[in-house]
Design a protein around this motif. Structure first.
Motif, short mmCIF file in Angstrom:
data_model
loop_
_atom_site.label_atom_id
_atom_site.label_comp_id
_atom_site.label_asym_id
_atom_site.label_seq_id
_atom_site.Cartn_x
_atom_site.Cartn_y
_atom_site.Cartn_z
N UNK A 1 51.61 24.27 -35.80
CA UNK A 1 52.61 23.32 -35.68
C UNK A 1 53.28 23.17 -36.72
N UNK A 2 53.36 24.45 -37.25
CA UNK A 2 53.41 24.15 -39.31
C UNK A 2 55.15 23.28 -39.02
N UNK A 3 56.10 23.85 -38.24
CA UNK A 3 57.45 24.16 -38.01
C UNK A 3 57.80 22.93 -37.79
N UNK A 4 56.74 21.83 -36.94
CA UNK A 4 57.32 20.83 -36.18
C UNK A 4 56.29 19.94 -37.14
N UNK A 5 55.91 19.76 -38.46
CA UNK A 5 55.23 19.44 -39.31
C UNK A 5 56.66 19.42 -40.79
N UNK B 1 62.86 18.83 -30.30
CA UNK B 1 64.46 18.55 -30.74
C UNK B 1 64.35 18.78 -31.59
N UNK B 2 63.24 18.81 -32.85
CA UNK B 2 62.95 19.19 -34.60
C UNK B 2 63.56 20.68 -34.64
N UNK B 3 63.24 21.48 -33.81
CA UNK B 3 63.07 22.64 -33.51
C UNK B 3 64.59 23.72 -33.26
N UNK B 4 65.09 22.91 -32.55
CA UNK B 4 66.54 22.93 -31.66
C UNK B 4 67.76 22.47 -32.75
N UNK C 1 70.76 9.35 -37.60
CA UNK C 1 70.69 7.73 -37.53
C UNK C 1 70.54 8.00 -36.31
N UNK C 2 70.57 8.56 -35.43
CA UNK C 2 69.44 8.32 -34.05
C UNK C 2 68.30 8.43 -34.06
N UNK C 3 68.03 9.47 -34.79
CA UNK C 3 66.24 10.23 -34.92
C UNK C 3 65.71 9.09 -36.03
N UNK D 1 67.06 22.73 -35.89
CA UNK D 1 67.01 23.67 -36.82
C UNK D 1 67.87 24.85 -37.07
N UNK D 2 67.95 25.16 -35.54
CA UNK D 2 68.31 26.61 -34.90
C UNK D 2 69.78 26.39 -35.14
N UNK D 3 69.78 24.92 -34.94
CA UNK D 3 71.67 24.78 -34.72
C UNK D 3 72.07 24.25 -36.34
N UNK D 4 71.33 23.74 -36.97
CA UNK D 4 70.92 23.77 -38.41
C UNK D 4 71.52 25.32 -39.35
#
Length: 201
Positions: free
Chosen positions: A18-22, A162-165, A108-110, A167-170
């Motif tokens: 789970x490193x990407x999430x961390x 949510x964070x993975x998505x 802001x939402x996060x 990062x992809x969009x970023x």
């Protein structure tokens, strides 16, 4: 609360998987300080963070960067609009501004969600111990780093997708911006070159 100890404990938990999430914890922990600073006595974050309506003077030749936003913890940027802006330059400016607004809205939402869930978790733990939010001296009670590590891990697990998505969009947006910047740079270089070669009238 000893945040450093909590992060170290989470790192030992996540370094095998789970490193990407961390990795997103760094953004969450850094930005939550802003939300904590804006909490009222009731423990709820103040939702007063609004984007600035500041407009630079017409003679300005540079981008203007403001102080960190209260909710997103990101510095707002007002992009300079050059004279005789080409359609390609306008496209780049709009893409950068749109990406900044999207990034601001996400964090802001996060951050609001993080602050709200953290407050609920602390309240639940204190209630289970039969304690109030404040001690006899009126100071806010806190939990140990080991207790808060449970919340941090649960928050990361729930928001991993949510964070993975994000990062992809970023990365997609930044790749598009980089390509546009390259096209603008080539266009400007070609324009300067043709001006030098054109006969003086």
């Amino acid at each position: 609360m000893n945040v450093k100890a909590a992060v170290c404990q989470l790192w030992r938990t996540y370094h095998q998987h789970n490193l990407p999430c961390f990795q997103t914890l760094r953004n969450v922990c850094a930005s939550r300080r802003t939300c904590s600073a804006n909490e009222s006595d009731s423990g709820q974050p103040e939702r007063t963070g609004k984007r600035s309506n500041f407009v630079p003077v017409a003679s300005s030749k540079h981008d203007w960067i403001g102080p960190p936003d209260r909710l997103s913890n990101l510095r707002p940027i007002i992009y300079h609009i050059p004279e005789n802006e080409t359609p390609l330059e306008r496209q780049l400016r709009h893409m950068r501004q749109e990406t900044e607004d999207w990034n601001h809205q996400f964090w802001a939402n996060q951050n609001l969600t993080f602050s709200k869930e953290k407050d609920e978790f602390i309240h639940m733990c204190l209630k289970a111990k039969g304690l109030n939010r404040r001690d006899e001296n009126g100071r806010k009670r806190t939990l140990s780093s080991e207790e808060m590590a449970v919340f941090y891990k649960d928050f990361l697990d729930k928001n991993c997708t949510k964070h993975a998505n994000y990062n992809k969009e970023w990365y997609r947006r930044n790749f598009t911006i980089t390509l546009l910047m390259g096209r603008v740079a080539l266009h400007r270089a070609w324009r300067r070159l043709t001006r030098r070669r054109s006969p003086v009238t």
